[in-house]
Design an enzyme around this catalytic site. Sequence first.
Site, PDB file in Angstrom:
ATOM      1  N   ASN A   9      24.813 -12.920  10.312  1.00 54.00           N
ATOM      2  CA  ASN A   9      26.127 -13.366  10.763  1.00 54.00           C
ATOM      3  C   ASN A   9      26.016 -14.869  10.987  1.00 54.00           C
ATOM      4  OD1 ASN A   9      28.495 -13.990  12.066  1.00 54.00           O
ATOM      5  ND2 ASN A   9      28.055 -12.797  13.920  1.00 54.00           N
ATOM      6  N   TRP A  10      26.562 -15.609  10.059  1.00 53.17           N
ATOM      7  CA  TRP A  10      26.417 -17.072  10.122  1.00 53.17           C
ATOM      8  C   TRP A  10      27.279 -17.707  11.209  1.00 53.17           C
ATOM      9  CZ3 TRP A  10      26.294 -19.125   4.335  1.00 53.17           C
ATOM     10  CH2 TRP A  10      25.175 -18.562   3.687  1.00 53.17           C
ATOM     11  N   LYS A  11      28.251 -16.964  11.717  1.00 52.13           N
ATOM     12  CA  LYS A  11      29.180 -17.491  12.735  1.00 52.13           C
ATOM     13  C   LYS A  11      29.848 -18.774  12.215  1.00 52.13           C
ATOM     14  CE  LYS A  11      26.530 -15.118  16.241  1.00 52.13           C
ATOM     15  NZ  LYS A  11      26.095 -15.007  17.640  1.00 52.13           N
ATOM     16  N   HIS A  96      33.159  -8.337  17.012  1.00 50.49           N
ATOM     17  CA  HIS A  96      32.042  -9.099  17.567  1.00 50.49           C
ATOM     18  C   HIS A  96      32.400  -9.546  18.993  1.00 50.49           C
ATOM     19  CE1 HIS A  96      29.004 -12.148  18.231  1.00 50.49           C
ATOM     20  NE2 HIS A  96      28.319 -11.571  17.256  1.00 50.49           N
ATOM     21  N   GLU A  98      31.994 -12.224  20.488  1.00 51.85           N
ATOM     22  CA  GLU A  98      32.604 -13.561  20.574  1.00 51.85           C
ATOM     23  C   GLU A  98      34.102 -13.493  20.268  1.00 51.85           C
ATOM     24  OE1 GLU A  98      29.735 -15.406  17.982  1.00 51.85           O
ATOM     25  OE2 GLU A  98      28.209 -15.067  19.519  1.00 51.85           O
ATOM     26  N   GLU A 168      25.156  -4.900  20.120  1.00 51.03           N
ATOM     27  CA  GLU A 168      24.774  -6.259  20.474  1.00 51.03           C
ATOM     28  C   GLU A 168      25.001  -6.483  21.963  1.00 51.03           C
ATOM     29  OE1 GLU A 168      24.942  -8.851  16.628  1.00 51.03           O
ATOM     30  OE2 GLU A 168      26.800  -9.062  17.747  1.00 51.03           O
ATOM     31  N   GLY A 174      22.139 -15.107  21.354  1.00 47.75           N
ATOM     32  CA  GLY A 174      21.959 -16.555  21.383  1.00 47.75           C
ATOM     33  C   GLY A 174      21.257 -17.055  22.636  1.00 47.75           C
ATOM     34  N   SER A 214      19.322 -12.142  19.540  1.00 47.75           N
ATOM     35  CA  SER A 214      18.030 -12.843  19.515  1.00 47.75           C
ATOM     36  C   SER A 214      16.952 -12.084  18.747  1.00 47.75           C
ATOM     37  CB  SER A 214      17.555 -13.157  20.938  1.00 47.75           C
ATOM     38  OG  SER A 214      18.501 -13.978  21.596  1.00 47.75           O
ATOM     39  N   GLY A 235      22.010 -13.517  14.079  1.00 46.90           N
ATOM     40  CA  GLY A 235      22.771 -14.757  14.208  1.00 46.90           C
ATOM     41  C   GLY A 235      21.913 -15.954  13.841  1.00 46.90           C
ATOM     42  N   GLY A 236      21.400 -16.630  14.847  1.00 43.02           N
ATOM     43  CA  GLY A 236      20.657 -17.877  14.654  1.00 43.02           C
ATOM     44  C   GLY A 236      19.576 -17.814  13.586  1.00 43.02           C
TER      45      GLY A 236
HETATM   46  P1  13P Z   1      21.698 -14.291  17.719  1.00 40.34           P
HETATM   47  O1  13P Z   1      20.777 -13.615  16.719  1.00 40.34           O
HETATM   48  O2  13P Z   1      21.863 -15.746  17.488  1.00 40.34           O
HETATM   49  O3  13P Z   1      21.329 -13.922  19.129  1.00 40.34           O
HETATM   50  O4  13P Z   1      23.152 -13.663  17.466  1.00 40.34           O
HETATM   51  C1  13P Z   1      23.296 -12.292  17.375  1.00 40.34           C
HETATM   52  C2  13P Z   1      24.671 -11.999  16.916  1.00 40.34           C
HETATM   53  O5  13P Z   1      25.629 -12.226  17.628  1.00 40.34           O
HETATM   54  C3  13P Z   1      24.843 -11.469  15.563  1.00 40.34           C
HETATM   55  O6  13P Z   1      26.143 -11.038  15.346  1.00 40.34           O
END
Ligand code: 13P
Length: 252
Positions: A9-11, A96, A98, A168, A174, A214, A235-236
């Site tokens: 997930n590149w966000k 998600h 967010e 999640e 994050g 994470s 994510g990251g």
């Molecule tokens: P991180 O891997 O950056 O913690 O993000 C997880 C996430 O929200 C994937 O959708």
Amino acid sequence: MRKNIVAGNWKMNTTLPEGLELAKNVNKALENVDAKCDVIICTPFTHLASVNAVIDKNKLGLGAENCADHRSGAYTGEISAPMVASTGATYVILGHSERRQYYGETSETLKEKVALALENGLTPIFCIGEVLEERENGTAFDVVKAQIEEALFNLSAEDFGKLILAYEPVWAIGTGKTATDDQAEEMHAFIRGVIADKYGKEVAENTSILYGGSCKPSNAKALFAKPNVDGGLIGGAALDADSFMGIVTAFE
Ligand code: 13P
């Protein structure tokens, strides 16, 4: 049997040239490994059509990070499920944390989004998870169960069977603070039980439940070794081809 899946997930990261470069690097890396899981990248809307043109869809799936809760019309700035599908993408992340937290998404709007995604041949990667306070006050399991019931239990067993779920825990996203593999397993087993109670054991056993928060090359192997953890939503660590591949290859 359910699939093992690693999805990025590149966000809201990467410009179009940067995103194309990253997609090409992941695609290239996949040519040289025998991946033991399905691999998907979910990119910003602006990148989808261009990324679709440069990846081998037999090796790398493509998804969006959201879609609208309406089919079309006067909704300035929104991107519909048919629009996403027309780029060549076949997955869409929905719900998600967010989106729930910053853009006010509720189970009611998510229900519409899931229906439109399915109607347009997109596979939803549906996210659920508790915030820190809920983990600490002991309501995490109730919260996750309610998120599933409210947005998804209107689906037929056939449609539910098309979903991918992603647990999640918001406190792990994050933050560098991963759920332990035992915490993840406990919640994933609980989620599978919730599905089994509603749709039966077969549907529950066939549903892929990914862990997100994470997840990185150093902890992916222990998480994915758990019987109810079927992969990760990353994510990251998905923003660098090497670290993303380090997670993909955690499946042996
Ligand atoms: P991180 O891997 O950056 O913690 O993000 C997880 C996430 O929200 C994937 O959708």
